[in-house]
Scaffold this motif. Sequence first.
Motif, mmCIF file in Angstrom:
data_model
loop_
_atom_site.group_PDB
_atom_site.id
_atom_site.type_symbol
_atom_site.label_atom_id
_atom_site.label_comp_id
_atom_site.label_asym_id
_atom_site.label_seq_id
_atom_site.Cartn_x
_atom_site.Cartn_y
_atom_site.Cartn_z
ATOM 1 N N ASP A 153 0.895 -1.212 -0.046
ATOM 2 C CA ASP A 153 0.280 0.197 -0.085
ATOM 3 C C ASP A 153 0.689 1.658 -0.246
ATOM 4 O OD1 ASP A 153 -2.560 -0.943 -0.085
ATOM 5 O OD2 ASP A 153 -2.270 -1.410 2.336
ATOM 6 N N ASN A 154 2.030 1.379 0.798
ATOM 7 C CA ASN A 154 3.068 2.461 0.352
ATOM 8 C C ASN A 154 3.593 2.788 -0.359
ATOM 9 O OD1 ASN A 154 2.110 3.322 3.335
ATOM 10 N ND2 ASN A 154 3.281 1.741 4.269
ATOM 11 N N VAL A 155 4.171 1.172 -0.991
ATOM 12 C CA VAL A 155 4.704 1.985 -2.342
ATOM 13 C C VAL A 155 3.876 2.587 -4.045
ATOM 14 C CG1 VAL A 155 5.308 0.458 -4.491
ATOM 15 C CG2 VAL A 155 6.176 -0.435 -2.403
ATOM 16 N N LYS A 156 2.027 1.433 -3.726
ATOM 17 C CA LYS A 156 1.491 2.400 -4.460
ATOM 18 C C LYS A 156 0.852 3.758 -4.081
ATOM 19 C CE LYS A 156 -1.494 -2.100 -5.128
ATOM 20 N NZ LYS A 156 -1.786 -2.570 -4.824
ATOM 21 N N ALA A 157 1.460 4.099 -2.828
ATOM 22 C CA ALA A 157 0.915 5.487 -2.642
ATOM 23 C C ALA A 157 2.051 6.531 -2.470
ATOM 24 C CB ALA A 157 0.053 5.530 -1.499
ATOM 25 N N ARG A 158 3.228 5.704 -2.943
ATOM 26 C CA ARG A 158 4.153 6.642 -2.672
ATOM 27 C C ARG A 158 4.969 7.575 -1.245
ATOM 28 N NH1 ARG A 158 2.381 7.276 -7.954
ATOM 29 N NH2 ARG A 158 4.540 6.721 -10.205
ATOM 30 N N ASN A 159 4.304 6.374 -0.367
ATOM 31 C CA ASN A 159 4.485 6.303 1.252
ATOM 32 C C ASN A 159 5.745 6.187 1.566
ATOM 33 O OD1 ASN A 159 4.025 7.376 3.292
ATOM 34 N ND2 ASN A 159 2.442 6.150 3.959
ATOM 35 N N TYR A 160 6.505 7.391 1.611
ATOM 36 C CA TYR A 160 8.147 6.585 2.002
ATOM 37 C C TYR A 160 9.183 7.181 3.023
ATOM 38 C CZ TYR A 160 10.075 10.026 -1.409
ATOM 39 O OH TYR A 160 10.441 10.961 -2.280
ATOM 40 N N THR A 161 9.259 7.194 3.479
ATOM 41 C CA THR A 161 11.161 7.675 4.458
ATOM 42 C C THR A 161 12.240 7.552 4.833
ATOM 43 O OG1 THR A 161 10.351 6.119 6.685
ATOM 44 C CG2 THR A 161 8.785 8.066 6.615
ATOM 45 N N PHE A 162 12.536 8.280 4.637
ATOM 46 C CA PHE A 162 14.040 7.961 4.298
ATOM 47 C C PHE A 162 14.610 7.539 6.480
ATOM 48 C CE2 PHE A 162 14.651 10.351 0.695
ATOM 49 C CZ PHE A 162 14.248 9.223 -0.253
ATOM 50 N N GLY A 163 14.605 6.769 7.293
ATOM 51 C CA GLY A 163 14.811 6.413 8.455
ATOM 52 C C GLY A 163 15.983 6.080 8.655
ATOM 53 N N GLU A 164 16.655 5.769 9.575
ATOM 54 C CA GLU A 164 18.194 6.149 10.104
ATOM 55 C C GLU A 164 19.088 5.200 9.109
ATOM 56 O OE1 GLU A 164 18.599 3.887 14.018
ATOM 57 O OE2 GLU A 164 16.878 5.234 14.539
ATOM 58 N N GLU A 165 18.849 4.189 8.333
ATOM 59 C CA GLU A 165 18.941 3.920 7.627
ATOM 60 C C GLU A 165 19.777 4.067 6.404
ATOM 61 O OE1 GLU A 165 15.343 3.045 6.305
ATOM 62 O OE2 GLU A 165 16.235 2.484 8.411
ATOM 63 N N PHE A 166 19.335 5.747 6.169
ATOM 64 C CA PHE A 166 19.847 6.657 5.419
ATOM 65 C C PHE A 166 20.729 8.066 5.973
ATOM 66 C CE2 PHE A 166 16.054 4.287 3.645
ATOM 67 C CZ PHE A 166 16.240 4.315 1.996
ATOM 68 N N GLU A 167 20.738 8.078 6.588
ATOM 69 C CA GLU A 167 21.680 8.986 7.565
ATOM 70 C C GLU A 167 23.031 8.540 6.711
ATOM 71 O OE1 GLU A 167 21.674 8.889 11.703
ATOM 72 O OE2 GLU A 167 19.827 8.854 12.351
ATOM 73 N N ALA A 168 23.719 7.496 6.459
ATOM 74 C CA ALA A 168 24.751 8.098 6.062
ATOM 75 C C ALA A 168 25.235 8.004 4.711
ATOM 76 C CB ALA A 168 25.533 6.479 5.889
ATOM 77 N N ILE A 169 24.120 8.435 3.950
ATOM 78 C CA ILE A 169 23.826 8.041 2.255
ATOM 79 C C ILE A 169 23.736 10.099 2.484
ATOM 80 C CG2 ILE A 169 22.074 7.718 0.052
ATOM 81 C CD1 ILE A 169 23.798 5.607 1.895
ATOM 82 N N SER A 170 24.508 10.223 1.029
ATOM 83 C CA SER A 170 24.755 11.726 0.569
ATOM 84 C C SER A 170 23.509 12.015 0.557
ATOM 85 C CB SER A 170 25.189 12.472 -0.292
ATOM 86 O OG SER A 170 24.948 11.403 -1.177
ATOM 87 N N LYS A 171 23.060 13.926 1.276
ATOM 88 C CA LYS A 171 21.907 14.045 0.325
ATOM 89 C C LYS A 171 21.358 14.210 -0.578
ATOM 90 C CE LYS A 171 22.133 18.557 -0.181
ATOM 91 N NZ LYS A 171 22.660 20.356 -0.394
#
Length: 103
Positions: free
Chosen positions: A18-36
């Motif tokens: 449902d979240n994929v279909k709604a494009r409902n996403y978050t950049f959580g802790e696992e994305f902290e090391a990923i560049s802006k």
Amino acid sequence: MLSGEPPFQGEDESEILDNVKARNYTFGEEFEAISKEARDLIRLCLLPEDERITATKILEHDWMKEDFKSKVGLDKSISGLKEFQNFSKLKRIVLTFFAYQLN
């Protein structure tokens, strides 16, 4: 795959879909090391089709111009691929479906 985790969360596979279909996403802790810049490119790829970044624009994006090889460790990338392989079959199908929708 950059973080080892998808940006779509959910308590179960149905909620994730449902979240994929709604494009409902978050950049959580696992994305902290990923560049802006990398997060920005991901965000642009997740927009609705009529607003989504084109392949040409992806190649012109700041993140693609960076020397990201030195910023994204190979070990982290391999670890992300291994974690993706361990996802449930439905999660892999959903992520693959979503990737094909980006074409």
